[in-house]
Design an enzyme around this catalytic site. Structure first.
Site, PDB file in Angstrom:
ATOM      1  CB  CYS A 250      38.986  64.703  67.758  1.00 44.57           C
ATOM      2  SG  CYS A 250      37.743  64.017  66.758  1.00 44.57           S
TER       3      CYS A 250
ATOM      4  CB  CYS B  20      37.604  69.558  60.344  1.00 47.98           C
ATOM      5  SG  CYS B  20      35.807  69.704  60.525  1.00 47.98           S
TER       6      CYS B  20
ATOM      7  CB  SER C 294      30.300  68.710  69.796  1.00 44.76           C
ATOM      8  OG  SER C 294      31.092  69.660  69.122  1.00 44.76           O
TER       9      SER C 294
ATOM     10  CD  GLU D 112      41.033  58.182  69.307  1.00 45.69           C
ATOM     11  OE1 GLU D 112      42.021  58.032  68.603  1.00 45.69           O
ATOM     12  OE2 GLU D 112      40.628  59.286  69.689  1.00 45.69           O
TER      13      GLU D 112
ATOM     14  CB  CYS E 127      34.999  62.529  75.264  1.00 45.46           C
ATOM     15  SG  CYS E 127      35.145  63.161  73.590  1.00 45.46           S
TER      16      CYS E 127
ATOM     17  CB  CYS F  90      34.786  62.239  60.691  1.00 46.98           C
ATOM     18  SG  CYS F  90      33.595  63.606  60.737  1.00 46.98           S
TER      19      CYS F  90
ATOM     20  CB  CYS G 199      39.685  67.220  62.797  1.00 49.97           C
ATOM     21  SG  CYS G 199      38.965  65.839  63.715  1.00 49.97           S
TER      22      CYS G 199
ATOM     23  CB  SER H 122      32.538  72.833  65.348  1.00 55.04           C
ATOM     24  OG  SER H 122      32.536  71.904  66.418  1.00 55.04           O
ATOM     25  CG  LEU H 123      31.051  79.756  64.242  1.00 58.21           C
ATOM     26  CD1 LEU H 123      29.876  79.084  63.551  1.00 58.21           C
ATOM     27  CD2 LEU H 123      30.547  80.802  65.237  1.00 58.21           C
ATOM     28  CG  HIS H 124      36.326  75.438  64.100  1.00 61.51           C
ATOM     29  ND1 HIS H 124      36.473  75.362  65.467  1.00 61.51           N
ATOM     30  CD2 HIS H 124      35.902  74.207  63.711  1.00 61.51           C
ATOM     31  CE1 HIS H 124      36.155  74.149  65.879  1.00 61.51           C
ATOM     32  NE2 HIS H 124      35.799  73.432  64.838  1.00 61.51           N
TER      33      HIS H 124
HETATM   34  N1  SAH Z   1      32.010  66.462  64.665  1.00 61.06           N
HETATM   35  C1  SAH Z   1      31.773  67.176  65.886  1.00 61.06           C
HETATM   36  C2  SAH Z   1      32.614  66.623  67.041  1.00 61.06           C
HETATM   37  C3  SAH Z   1      34.066  66.726  66.740  1.00 61.06           C
HETATM   38  S1  SAH Z   1      35.293  66.742  68.020  1.00 61.06           S
HETATM   39  C4  SAH Z   1      32.066  68.652  65.679  1.00 61.06           C
HETATM   40  O1  SAH Z   1      32.574  68.994  64.617  1.00 61.06           O
HETATM   41  O2  SAH Z   1      31.769  69.445  66.559  1.00 61.06           O
HETATM   42  C5  SAH Z   1      34.897  68.056  69.080  1.00 61.06           C
HETATM   43  C6  SAH Z   1      35.594  69.386  68.806  1.00 61.06           C
HETATM   44  O3  SAH Z   1      37.010  69.286  68.702  1.00 61.06           O
HETATM   45  C7  SAH Z   1      35.104  70.053  67.515  1.00 61.06           C
HETATM   46  O4  SAH Z   1      34.822  71.386  67.788  1.00 61.06           O
HETATM   47  C8  SAH Z   1      36.330  69.916  66.625  1.00 61.06           C
HETATM   48  O5  SAH Z   1      36.347  70.885  65.603  1.00 61.06           O
HETATM   49  C9  SAH Z   1      37.462  70.075  67.615  1.00 61.06           C
HETATM   50  N2  SAH Z   1      38.768  69.595  67.177  1.00 61.06           N
HETATM   51  C10 SAH Z   1      39.037  68.537  66.377  1.00 61.06           C
HETATM   52  N3  SAH Z   1      40.369  68.390  66.222  1.00 61.06           N
HETATM   53  C11 SAH Z   1      40.956  69.365  66.948  1.00 61.06           C
HETATM   54  C12 SAH Z   1      42.324  69.721  67.189  1.00 61.06           C
HETATM   55  N4  SAH Z   1      43.327  69.032  66.663  1.00 61.06           N
HETATM   56  N5  SAH Z   1      42.543  70.786  68.004  1.00 61.06           N
HETATM   57  C13 SAH Z   1      41.514  71.474  68.556  1.00 61.06           C
HETATM   58  N6  SAH Z   1      40.231  71.173  68.370  1.00 61.06           N
HETATM   59  C14 SAH Z   1      39.943  70.135  67.562  1.00 61.06           C
END
Ligand code: SAH
Length: 372
Positions: A352, A122, A210, A91, A111, A118, A125, A233-235
């Site tokens: 994503c 996560c 990212s 995508e 983007c 991947c 995701c 990406s910390l979360h």
């Molecule tokens: N692999 C990279 C890029 C991933 S997509 C990374 O981990 O940063 C970019 C961002 O979207 C990342 O911060 C990812 O954690 C976040 N993301 C993925 N799925 C998501 C969702 N369903 N809701 C909110 N953020 C999401």
């Protein structure tokens, strides 16, 4: 057949030199691809016909076929699913920012994806749930941007349905499918084409990578001499919760990531952003905001809050706007700069990995253009 953009400009020059061609031909070809949107060698009329033939026997510059397109936000957001062959698809999303609504966007961000699937897994995701297939090649990354940047007015071909008018791309975010720093070579080679003047010529500062937080590769990136932005990406504010949400985080602690961010800021002079997907009653409590602030205090960082974009599968919810704002206020009260990511394309599943998931699970093929 090899895609020409899998080679660097220098490699194309060397190849042409070995054919007895002058070096400047490489720049001429790049100009056809990046300025005029050429998608075959036959149209490169400033090259001798014999060279055009030889190039088309050795390389391709064809764009990937489009499997599905969706537009939203009055055409301001467009998402395309591109066919990479062998059942692989990725995508790419274009977002136009046109604050004064004059139809001339101030900023056009694409983007891009860097992998099919991947491996980071996560939990929240859609791509993470698909598993990993393979890395994209540099050309497969660059052509995602070219898909949205080819000239339509006065250009070489018609605008595809749902694509909208071609606008000049100003920014690239490596936030599509995949982990860019796990495809390090592909990502760097793509950034070189996208930023060098003979390529797309974008400002390095207009590019953001990212990452899920691969410390060694963050350090490597910080030494490339590039001025690209970095998002980590910390979360989560604590390591246990982070490992629960990102099972592959393994031995990397939040402190390790903060230190890597500090080194990146020192070496590149760029601010680092911490991305934080907000999950209702999982990581969005006010005390978690305070804990997060304590861990990242003292560095030139910024927090970008992303309210969870619901994806099929896991049992996670998006917090209410009240909870999102409360989390943001706690961070700000603790002196941390925090913004909430503007929602784009929710109705076209722009999170994503979602379009690929939808298309591949759909019983019937998607129409090419859905709701505008
Ligand atoms: N692999 C990279 C890029 C991933 S997509 C990374 O981990 O940063 C970019 C961002 O979207 C990342 O911060 C990812 O954690 C976040 N993301 C993925 N799925 C998501 C969702 N369903 N809701 C909110 N953020 C999401």
């Amino acid at each position: 057949m090899q895609h020409l953009l899998d080679l660097s400009l220098e490699q194309i020059e060397a190849e042409l030199a070995s054919w007895g061609e002058p070096r400047y031909r490489a720049k001429q070809i790049a100009e056809w691809v990046f300025r005029h949107g050429a998608t075959d060698f036959a149209s490169m009329t400033s090259l001798p016909p014999a060279l055009r033939t030889r190039l088309s026997e050795a390389f391709t510059i064809a764009p990937p076929p489009v499997l599905a397109v969706r537009a939203a936000d009055d055409g301001g957001t467009t998402k395309a699913l591109l066919d990479l062959g062998g059942g692989d698809a990725v995508e790419t999303v274009r977002m136009d920012y046109d604050p004064d609504g004059d139809g001339e966007p101030d900023r056009v961000t694409v983007c891009v994806s860097t992998q099919v699937g991947c491996a980071m897994a996560c939990r929240f995701c859609a791509t993470g749930l698909q598993g990993f297939t393979r890395n994209l090649t540099p050309a497969e990354i660059v052509t995602q941007v070219l898909h949205f940047s080819r000239p339509s007015q006065g250009g070489r071909r018609e605008t595809r349905p749902g694509e909208g008018a071609a606008h000049r791309v100003t920014n690239i975010v490596f936030m599509g499918m995949g982990e860019p720093l796990a495809n390090y070579a592909g990502t760097i080679a793509a950034i070189r084409w996208l930023t060098r003047p003979e390529g797309l010529g974008l400002r390095q500062r207009g590019i953001t990578v990212s990452t899920v937080g691969l410390v060694r590769q963050i350090d490597r990136l910080s030494l490339e001499g590039l001025q690209v932005g970095l998002t980590i990406s910390l979360h989560a504010p604590d390591d246990d919760l982070r490992r629960d949400l990102i099972p592959t985080a393994g031995g990397t602690s939040i402190d390790d990531l903060v230190e890597a961010a500090r080194r990146y800021i020192e070496r590149c002079g760029r601010r680092v952003t911490f991305a934080y997907a907000l999950l209702d009653h999982v990581n969005d409590e006010p005390e978690q905001a305070r804990a997060l602030a304590r861990r990242i205090r003292g560095i030139q960082a910024h927090v970008n809050l992303i309210p969870y974009n619901p994806t099929a599968g896991p049992d996670l919810r998006r917090p209410s706007l009240g909870r999102v704002r409360a989390f943001q206020r706690e961070l700000q009260a603790a002196g941390i700069n925090a913004t909430v990511r503007i929602e784009r394309g929710v109705e076209i599943a722009a999170a994503c990995g979602q379009l690929r998931t939808d298309v591949q699970h759909a019983a019937t093929p998607l129409p090419l253009v859905l709701d505008a």
